[in-house]
Design a protein around this motif. Structure first.
Motif, short mmCIF file in Angstrom:
data_model
loop_
_atom_site.label_atom_id
_atom_site.label_comp_id
_atom_site.label_asym_id
_atom_site.label_seq_id
_atom_site.Cartn_x
_atom_site.Cartn_y
_atom_site.Cartn_z
N ARG A 74 -10.28 -6.45 -20.62
CA ARG A 74 -11.05 -6.26 -21.86
C ARG A 74 -11.80 -4.92 -21.80
O ARG A 74 -11.84 -4.17 -22.77
N ALA A 77 -9.25 -2.11 -22.08
CA ALA A 77 -8.81 -1.99 -23.48
C ALA A 77 -9.86 -1.26 -24.31
O ALA A 77 -9.55 -0.41 -25.15
N SER A 78 -11.13 -1.57 -24.05
CA SER A 78 -12.22 -0.95 -24.80
C SER A 78 -12.35 0.53 -24.48
O SER A 78 -12.44 1.38 -25.37
N TRP A 83 -9.74 -0.28 -28.02
CA TRP A 83 -9.46 -1.57 -28.67
C TRP A 83 -10.61 -2.52 -28.36
O TRP A 83 -10.77 -2.95 -27.22
N ARG A 84 -11.42 -2.81 -29.40
CA ARG A 84 -12.59 -3.68 -29.22
C ARG A 84 -12.62 -4.73 -30.32
O ARG A 84 -11.88 -4.63 -31.28
N ALA A 88 -9.23 -7.88 -29.51
CA ALA A 88 -9.17 -7.65 -28.06
C ALA A 88 -9.68 -8.88 -27.31
O ALA A 88 -9.09 -9.28 -26.30
N ASP A 89 -10.76 -9.49 -27.83
CA ASP A 89 -11.30 -10.68 -27.17
C ASP A 89 -10.28 -11.82 -27.19
O ASP A 89 -10.10 -12.53 -26.19
N CYS A 92 -7.50 -11.20 -24.68
CA CYS A 92 -7.94 -11.47 -23.30
C CYS A 92 -8.07 -12.97 -23.04
O CYS A 92 -7.79 -13.44 -21.94
#
Lengths: 112, 237
Positions: A74, A77-78, A83-84, A88-89, A92
């Motif tokens: 995560r 990705a951020s 990617w947030r 994204a959550d 994950c």
């Protein structure tokens, strides 16, 4: 995620890292002992099948991986992909559930 | 007399470096070089400075790839083969030439609740703070920040995560978290928790390496991590 949830996620990642450090050392030592002791796959399965201790140890190992790895992904990705947010959550969470399911199936296969 | 070959950023974000020849002098600072260019070669060069003695924090620039306070950086410390490259601070919008827009940097101080919230009035007696107490010593170690933005420009996490409050704002928050007279500790810990706050720090320590005042924002951020972790465990977030 709220700041509260993010802080708990951060704590969970640190706690799972500490657990992984211990689990990896035990796992590597066990593998070295098994290989050097000349144990066959059948010998190893003979010891792990029906063992609540090995099931608990590797069950915990898998749980720590399923917590630690997706939280790290995560962050990657951020910071690397930008990617947030919910997408994204959710990704994950899917990875966490997949790691948990695959890992526990594998543990069940050698301990049940 | 030897000559410095100096490249200086000109223009906005889409600008470029332009070369200047500047006479080399003894005890010459990078700010002296920039001032020479503006006063003797090209008066249109925009840059920012005030005190010239390392107090105001306004003259920070990127010198040969690293953020530095230019008024206290001698050319002898940084020039390679009598060459200098001087640009605006990284991670901040360029207004023009060497001047950056510092608003986001200081807005993040506000977002980190960097203002003191008194618990006493002028009619109350002075607070008594034991100088040797751990909290007071933690404040001492972090309080001399001049807000130059060098740590912010040096921090990788600021580049990767635009919401990240940055080392200076978090360092300020840490001084207030340890201030016995302050009444907003809980709100401040909530403000610096989470992905945009202290937990995003990777402990690269670039801020600590580059801070011209030799402060250790990394240590302040580590203190905030402990404070937020304990706040979460106590259910205060």
């Amino acid at each position: 995620m709220s700041a509260r949830t993010e802080t708990w996620a951060w704590l969970a990642q640190r706690a799972s890292a500490a657990l992984l450090a211990l689990c990896v050392v035990i796992h590597l030592a066990t593998m070295i002992v098994a290989v050097r002791g000349g144990l066959s796959a059948a010998d190893i399965l003979g010891r792990t099948r029906g063992s609540a201790l090995w099931a608990a140890f590797y069950g915990l190992f898998v749980l720590a991986v399923a917590i630690h790895a997706p939280l790290g992904l995560r962050t990657i990705a951020s910071e690397w992909l930008g990617w947030r947010g919910h997408g994204a959550d959710a990704a994950c969470t899917v990875i966490a559930l997949a790691l948990l399911a695959l890992g526990w199936f594998a543990v069940a296969a050698v301990t049940l | 007399m030897s000559v410095l070959e100096v490249k200086v950023w000109r223009g906005g974000a889409d600008g470029d470096y332009r070369g200047y020849s500047v006479p080399r002098e003894d005890a010459q600072t990078v700010l002296d070089v920039v001032t020479h260019i503006q006063r003797r070669i090209d008066p249109t060069l925009a840059y920012r400075f005030a005190c010239r003695v390392g107090m105001c924090g306004s003259c920070a620039m990127t010198v040969n790839g690293k953020p530095r306070w230019t008024c206290r950086t001698h050319v002898a410390q940084v020039a390679r083969d009598d060459r200098l490259e001087i640009g605006p601070l990284a991670h901040l919008p360029i207004v023009r030439d060497l001047v950056t827009d510092m608003r986001e940097f200081f807005d993040k101080w506000a977002r980190a609740k960097g203002e003191f919230k008194p618990t006493a009035s002028r009619r109350d007696d002075f607070a008594r703070v034991e100088p040797a107490s751990p909290a007071r010593r933690a404040v001492d170690a972090a309080i001399e920040c001049i807000g130059c933005g060098v740590c912010y420009a040096a921090c990788d996490v600021v580049a990767w995560n635009p919401r990240y409050l940055g080392p200076a704002a978090l360092n300020r928050a840490w001084t207030l978290v340890n201030d016995a007279r302050d009444g907003a500790r809980r709100e401040r810990v909530v403000a610096v928790a989470g992905d945009a706050g202290c937990l995003a720090c990777h402990t690269h320590e670039t801020c600590t390496e580059r801070c011209p005042k030799h402060l250790a924002p990394t240590a302040s951020i580590a203190g905030l991590k402990r404070a937020t972790a304990f706040a979460a465990l106590r259910g205060e977030l």
